[in-house]
Design a protein around this motif. Structure first.
Motif, PDB file in Angstrom:
ATOM      1  N   GLU A  49       0.995  -1.531   0.019  1.00 53.14           N
ATOM      2  CA  GLU A  49      -0.306   0.399  -0.071  1.00 53.14           C
ATOM      3  C   GLU A  49       0.747   0.950   0.297  1.00 53.14           C
ATOM      4  O   GLU A  49       0.729   2.280  -1.079  1.00 53.14           O
ATOM      5  N   GLY A 128      -3.325  -6.745  -0.405  1.00 47.79           N
ATOM      6  CA  GLY A 128      -4.741  -5.799   0.607  1.00 47.79           C
ATOM      7  C   GLY A 128      -5.523  -4.892  -0.957  1.00 47.79           C
ATOM      8  O   GLY A 128      -5.198  -5.091  -2.226  1.00 47.79           O
ATOM      9  N   ASN A 129      -6.091  -4.097  -0.038  1.00 45.21           N
ATOM     10  CA  ASN A 129      -7.459  -3.438  -0.647  1.00 45.21           C
ATOM     11  C   ASN A 129      -6.384  -2.321  -1.646  1.00 45.21           C
ATOM     12  O   ASN A 129      -7.243  -2.131  -2.654  1.00 45.21           O
ATOM     13  N   THR A 130      -5.724  -1.566  -1.001  1.00 47.19           N
ATOM     14  CA  THR A 130      -5.120  -0.362  -1.967  1.00 47.19           C
ATOM     15  C   THR A 130      -4.552  -1.288  -3.557  1.00 47.19           C
ATOM     16  O   THR A 130      -4.682  -0.002  -4.465  1.00 47.19           O
ATOM     17  N   ILE A 142     -10.691  -6.922  -1.736  1.00 46.24           N
ATOM     18  CA  ILE A 142      -9.760  -7.943  -0.894  1.00 46.24           C
ATOM     19  C   ILE A 142     -10.898  -9.713  -0.966  1.00 46.24           C
ATOM     20  O   ILE A 142      -9.592 -10.781  -0.915  1.00 46.24           O
ATOM     21  N   PHE A 161      -4.570 -11.219   1.156  1.00 44.17           N
ATOM     22  CA  PHE A 161      -4.210 -10.208   2.406  1.00 44.17           C
ATOM     23  C   PHE A 161      -3.272  -9.293   2.766  1.00 44.17           C
ATOM     24  O   PHE A 161      -2.306  -9.586   2.163  1.00 44.17           O
ATOM     25  N   HIS A 162      -3.219  -7.988   3.185  1.00 44.02           N
ATOM     26  CA  HIS A 162      -2.522  -7.587   3.541  1.00 44.02           C
ATOM     27  C   HIS A 162      -1.990  -7.372   4.489  1.00 44.02           C
ATOM     28  O   HIS A 162      -2.790  -8.481   5.671  1.00 44.02           O
ATOM     29  N   TYR A 165      -3.318  -6.553   7.572  1.00 52.08           N
ATOM     30  CA  TYR A 165      -4.837  -7.624   8.710  1.00 52.08           C
ATOM     31  C   TYR A 165      -4.371  -8.490   8.813  1.00 52.08           C
ATOM     32  O   TYR A 165      -5.030  -8.456  10.204  1.00 52.08           O
TER      33      TYR A 165
HETATM   34  N1  URA Z   1      -7.771  -4.079   3.960  1.00 54.80           N
HETATM   35  C1  URA Z   1      -6.569  -4.295   2.627  1.00 54.80           C
HETATM   36  O1  URA Z   1      -7.256  -3.063   2.914  1.00 54.80           O
HETATM   37  N2  URA Z   1      -5.906  -5.958   3.045  1.00 54.80           N
HETATM   38  C2  URA Z   1      -6.885  -6.305   3.813  1.00 54.80           C
HETATM   39  O2  URA Z   1      -6.093  -7.444   3.337  1.00 54.80           O
HETATM   40  C3  URA Z   1      -7.709  -6.633   4.438  1.00 54.80           C
HETATM   41  C4  URA Z   1      -8.616  -5.286   4.415  1.00 54.80           C
END
Ligand code: URA
Ligand code: URA
Length: 196
Positions: A49, A128-130, A142, A161-162, A165
């Motif tokens: 991220e 992760g989400n970014t 994600i 997954f990040h 998290y």
């Molecule tokens: N949010 C994130 O950005 N990454 C994850 O792995 C889980 C939730």
């Protein structure tokens, strides 16, 4: 100049551009930029991220607690981090580690695209989400998209997954984020081995 040194100087030039960058407000609170590191020409590129506190201090990606967990996950699957390239979507630490804004992602994303164009990885991993938002223009995907292969400009893209998290999710029960990640990293290793 030969091809190898052209390649290295293109990389250095890009890193210099990142160091001088003031496209978004994060430049005023950063200690330093975190460009990314690893093997040039790597087959595997991992994308996180943004730098956290330890990364902002050292100038290196994934060296803090999340980075240490990432190392463990990779070691468990026998994936060599030194043979990969590790970078983030955003090159400067967001204050208090908040999620980067869409504006920051857009303004910084060109640097990541340029890194990918130089490295030409055979596999991209979105942590992760970014990075998922950056690559696929989806938000909050994600949980649904982890463990799956997508394509980004012709490059296979795998979502996991990040690690930050995972640090907040203690359970190792079947179906928990940690347990799912164990399966995901093994899937990643299988695909990597198929390239060799
Ligand atoms: N949010 C994130 O950005 N990454 C994850 O792995 C889980 C939730
Ligand atoms: N989290 C990230 O997304 N990247 C880092 O480099 C460190 C923590």
């Amino acid at each position: 100049m030969n091809r190898e040194s052209n390649y290295q100087s293109a990389f250095q030039e890009l890193e210099e551009q990142v160091k001088r960058c003031d496209r978004c407000g994060l430049c005023s609170s950063r200690t330093q930029t975190v460009f990314g590191e690893g093997k040039l020409n790597s087959k595997l590129m991992l994308v996180g991220e943004a730098p956290g506190e330890d990364e902002d201090k050292t100038g290196r990606p994934f060296v803090g607690r999340a980075g240490q967990l990432l190392d463990k996950i990779l070691i468990a699957a026998k994936i060599d981090r030194q043979a990969a390239y590790v970078a983030n979507v955003v090159k400067c630490r967001p204050p208090n580690n908040r999620t980067p804004t869409q504006d920051e992602i857009l303004k910084c994303g060109g640097f990541l695209e340029a890194q990918i164009a130089l490295i030409k990885p055979k596999i991209l991993v979105a942590l992760g989400n970014t990075p998922l938002k950056f690559f696929l223009k989806v938000s909050g995907g994600i949980t649904k998209m982890r463990g799956q292969w997508q394509m980004w400009r012709g490059v296979p893209l795998f979502a996991m997954f990040h690690p930050s998290y995972l640090l907040r999710e203690d359970s190792r029960a079947v179906g928990s984020p940690k347990e799912l990640t164990w399966h995901d990293v093994q899937e990643l290793k299988l695909r990597l081995d198929e390239l060799n």
